[in-house]
Motif scaffolding. Sequence first.
Motif, PDB file in Angstrom:
ATOM      1  N   ASP A  10       0.810  -1.224   0.000  1.00 43.30           N
ATOM      2  CA  ASP A  10       0.000   0.000   0.000  1.00 43.30           C
ATOM      3  C   ASP A  10       0.841   1.271   0.000  1.00 43.30           C
ATOM      4  OD1 ASP A  10      -2.355  -1.434  -0.101  1.00 43.30           O
ATOM      5  OD2 ASP A  10      -2.777  -1.269   2.040  1.00 43.30           O
ATOM      6  N   THR A  11       2.126   1.175   0.331  1.00 44.00           N
ATOM      7  CA  THR A  11       2.987   2.369   0.318  1.00 44.00           C
ATOM      8  C   THR A  11       3.393   2.758  -1.096  1.00 44.00           C
ATOM      9  OG1 THR A  11       5.084   1.159   0.576  1.00 44.00           O
ATOM     10  CG2 THR A  11       3.941   1.845   2.597  1.00 44.00           C
ATOM     11  N   ILE A  12       3.196   1.853  -2.051  1.00 44.26           N
ATOM     12  CA  ILE A  12       3.557   2.143  -3.439  1.00 44.26           C
ATOM     13  C   ILE A  12       2.456   2.967  -4.084  1.00 44.26           C
ATOM     14  CG2 ILE A  12       4.023   1.116  -5.713  1.00 44.26           C
ATOM     15  CD1 ILE A  12       6.260   0.632  -3.729  1.00 44.26           C
ATOM     16  N   LYS A  13       2.851   4.110  -4.631  1.00 45.47           N
ATOM     17  CA  LYS A  13       1.880   4.967  -5.315  1.00 45.47           C
ATOM     18  C   LYS A  13       1.286   4.200  -6.492  1.00 45.47           C
ATOM     19  CE  LYS A  13       1.310   9.382  -7.594  1.00 45.47           C
ATOM     20  NZ  LYS A  13       1.936  10.587  -8.079  1.00 45.47           N
ATOM     21  N   GLY A  14      -0.042   4.098  -6.505  1.00 43.52           N
ATOM     22  CA  GLY A  14      -0.733   3.381  -7.564  1.00 43.52           C
ATOM     23  C   GLY A  14      -1.283   2.043  -7.108  1.00 43.52           C
ATOM     24  N   ILE A  15      -0.904   1.626  -5.896  1.00 46.12           N
ATOM     25  CA  ILE A  15      -1.454   0.393  -5.331  1.00 46.12           C
ATOM     26  C   ILE A  15      -2.258   0.765  -4.101  1.00 46.12           C
ATOM     27  CG2 ILE A  15      -0.957  -1.813  -4.209  1.00 46.12           C
ATOM     28  CD1 ILE A  15       1.495  -2.064  -5.894  1.00 46.12           C
ATOM     29  N   GLY A  16      -3.525   0.426  -4.132  1.00 45.39           N
ATOM     30  CA  GLY A  16      -4.394   0.671  -2.985  1.00 45.39           C
ATOM     31  C   GLY A  16      -4.778  -0.652  -2.350  1.00 45.39           C
ATOM     32  N   PRO A  17      -5.675  -0.608  -1.377  1.00 40.61           N
ATOM     33  CA  PRO A  17      -6.068  -1.830  -0.668  1.00 40.61           C
ATOM     34  C   PRO A  17      -6.619  -2.934  -1.580  1.00 40.61           C
ATOM     35  CG  PRO A  17      -6.869   0.110   0.487  1.00 40.61           C
ATOM     36  CD  PRO A  17      -6.298   0.583  -0.814  1.00 40.61           C
ATOM     37  N   ALA A  18      -7.421  -2.580  -2.562  1.00 47.79           N
ATOM     38  CA  ALA A  18      -8.002  -3.595  -3.449  1.00 47.79           C
ATOM     39  C   ALA A  18      -6.913  -4.264  -4.297  1.00 47.79           C
ATOM     40  CB  ALA A  18      -9.066  -2.976  -4.350  1.00 47.79           C
ATOM     41  N   LYS A  19      -6.018  -3.462  -4.847  1.00 42.37           N
ATOM     42  CA  LYS A  19      -4.954  -4.010  -5.700  1.00 42.37           C
ATOM     43  C   LYS A  19      -3.966  -4.833  -4.873  1.00 42.37           C
ATOM     44  CE  LYS A  19      -4.765  -2.973  -9.508  1.00 42.37           C
ATOM     45  NZ  LYS A  19      -5.486  -3.544 -10.635  1.00 42.37           N
ATOM     46  N   SER A  20      -3.640  -4.376  -3.670  1.00 40.89           N
ATOM     47  CA  SER A  20      -2.700  -5.141  -2.842  1.00 40.89           C
ATOM     48  C   SER A  20      -3.324  -6.474  -2.427  1.00 40.89           C
ATOM     49  CB  SER A  20      -2.239  -4.338  -1.624  1.00 40.89           C
ATOM     50  OG  SER A  20      -3.321  -3.995  -0.788  1.00 40.89           O
ATOM     51  N   LYS A  21      -4.625  -6.487  -2.170  1.00 39.09           N
ATOM     52  CA  LYS A  21      -5.314  -7.735  -1.829  1.00 39.09           C
ATOM     53  C   LYS A  21      -5.259  -8.695  -3.014  1.00 39.09           C
ATOM     54  CE  LYS A  21      -9.721  -9.631  -0.299  1.00 39.09           C
ATOM     55  NZ  LYS A  21     -11.128  -9.401  -0.104  1.00 39.09           N
ATOM     56  N   MET A  22      -5.491  -8.178  -4.216  1.00 41.72           N
ATOM     57  CA  MET A  22      -5.436  -8.991  -5.425  1.00 41.72           C
ATOM     58  C   MET A  22      -4.023  -9.575  -5.613  1.00 41.72           C
ATOM     59  SD  MET A  22      -6.177  -7.859  -9.403  1.00 41.72           S
ATOM     60  CE  MET A  22      -7.562  -6.875  -8.905  1.00 41.72           C
ATOM     61  N   ILE A  23      -3.014  -8.759  -5.373  1.00 46.18           N
ATOM     62  CA  ILE A  23      -1.622  -9.210  -5.502  1.00 46.18           C
ATOM     63  C   ILE A  23      -1.342 -10.346  -4.520  1.00 46.18           C
ATOM     64  CG2 ILE A  23       0.787  -8.536  -5.106  1.00 46.18           C
ATOM     65  CD1 ILE A  23      -0.040  -5.731  -6.244  1.00 46.18           C
ATOM     66  N   LEU A  24      -1.764 -10.169  -3.267  1.00 48.84           N
ATOM     67  CA  LEU A  24      -1.515 -11.199  -2.254  1.00 48.84           C
ATOM     68  C   LEU A  24      -2.264 -12.497  -2.572  1.00 48.84           C
ATOM     69  CD1 LEU A  24      -1.553  -9.033   0.981  1.00 48.84           C
ATOM     70  CD2 LEU A  24       0.428  -9.984  -0.208  1.00 48.84           C
ATOM     71  N   GLU A  25      -3.478 -12.379  -3.096  1.00 45.26           N
ATOM     72  CA  GLU A  25      -4.244 -13.575  -3.464  1.00 45.26           C
ATOM     73  C   GLU A  25      -3.573 -14.333  -4.604  1.00 45.26           C
ATOM     74  OE1 GLU A  25      -8.170 -12.046  -4.229  1.00 45.26           O
ATOM     75  OE2 GLU A  25      -8.654 -11.924  -2.078  1.00 45.26           O
ATOM     76  N   GLU A  26      -3.075 -13.616  -5.585  1.00 49.01           N
ATOM     77  CA  GLU A  26      -2.378 -14.258  -6.706  1.00 49.01           C
ATOM     78  C   GLU A  26      -1.044 -14.845  -6.251  1.00 49.01           C
ATOM     79  OE1 GLU A  26      -2.608 -15.224 -10.013  1.00 49.01           O
ATOM     80  OE2 GLU A  26      -4.705 -14.870  -9.617  1.00 49.01           O
ATOM     81  N   ARG A  27      -0.358 -14.140  -5.384  1.00 47.68           N
ATOM     82  CA  ARG A  27       0.939 -14.624  -4.895  1.00 47.68           C
ATOM     83  C   ARG A  27       0.771 -15.914  -4.092  1.00 47.68           C
ATOM     84  NH1 ARG A  27       4.162 -10.718  -1.166  1.00 47.68           N
ATOM     85  NH2 ARG A  27       3.020 -11.772   0.474  1.00 47.68           N
ATOM     86  N   ALA A  28      -0.376 -16.078  -3.434  1.00 50.02           N
ATOM     87  CA  ALA A  28      -0.647 -17.296  -2.666  1.00 50.02           C
ATOM     88  C   ALA A  28      -0.681 -18.525  -3.587  1.00 50.02           C
ATOM     89  CB  ALA A  28      -1.960 -17.165  -1.911  1.00 50.02           C
ATOM     90  N   LYS A  29      -0.980 -18.311  -4.855  1.00 45.04           N
ATOM     91  CA  LYS A  29      -0.995 -19.404  -5.841  1.00 45.04           C
ATOM     92  C   LYS A  29       0.410 -19.739  -6.328  1.00 45.04           C
ATOM     93  CE  LYS A  29      -5.475 -17.788  -7.496  1.00 45.04           C
ATOM     94  NZ  LYS A  29      -6.174 -17.160  -8.637  1.00 45.04           N
ATOM     95  N   GLY A  30       1.358 -18.866  -6.049  1.00 45.85           N
ATOM     96  CA  GLY A  30       2.748 -19.040  -6.479  1.00 45.85           C
ATOM     97  C   GLY A  30       3.388 -17.683  -6.683  1.00 45.85           C
ATOM     98  N   GLU A  31       4.661 -17.593  -6.357  1.00 44.10           N
ATOM     99  CA  GLU A  31       5.363 -16.316  -6.510  1.00 44.10           C
ATOM    100  C   GLU A  31       5.377 -15.875  -7.970  1.00 44.10           C
ATOM    101  OE1 GLU A  31       9.242 -16.247  -4.752  1.00 44.10           O
ATOM    102  OE2 GLU A  31       8.405 -16.201  -2.722  1.00 44.10           O
TER     103      GLU A  31
END
Length: 104
Positions: free
Chosen positions: A34-55
């Motif tokens: 969330d500290t990255i400009k352009g990534i908000g809570p929804a996008k960071s959640k999406m990133i973490l969900e995808e990362r859970a499937k594999g880096e």
Amino acid sequence: MLKKLLFAIAATVAAMGIAFAQVDVNKADQAALDTIKGIGPAKSKMILEERAKGEFKDWADFEKRIKGIGDKSAARLSEAGLQVNGKSRDGAPVKVADAKTARK
């Protein structure tokens, strides 16, 4: 008055340091993303969900798996400090500080 001014300057400098911190998409938690400009809570959640499937293997893999991230937005995120496996995206603008370091 001077104390308030010094506090304001210190807070500004600290905020600038956070804004330019490098954040690896495969290691960061939601707060760091969330500290990255352009990534908000929804996008960071999406990133973490995808990362859970594999880096994420690389930037191309990241762009393919995260909806709404294309060439331009990936370049902006990289410029803001996001990395994939410790690497900035090819074609992302180089910061002035990075360019000076690269010349040395």
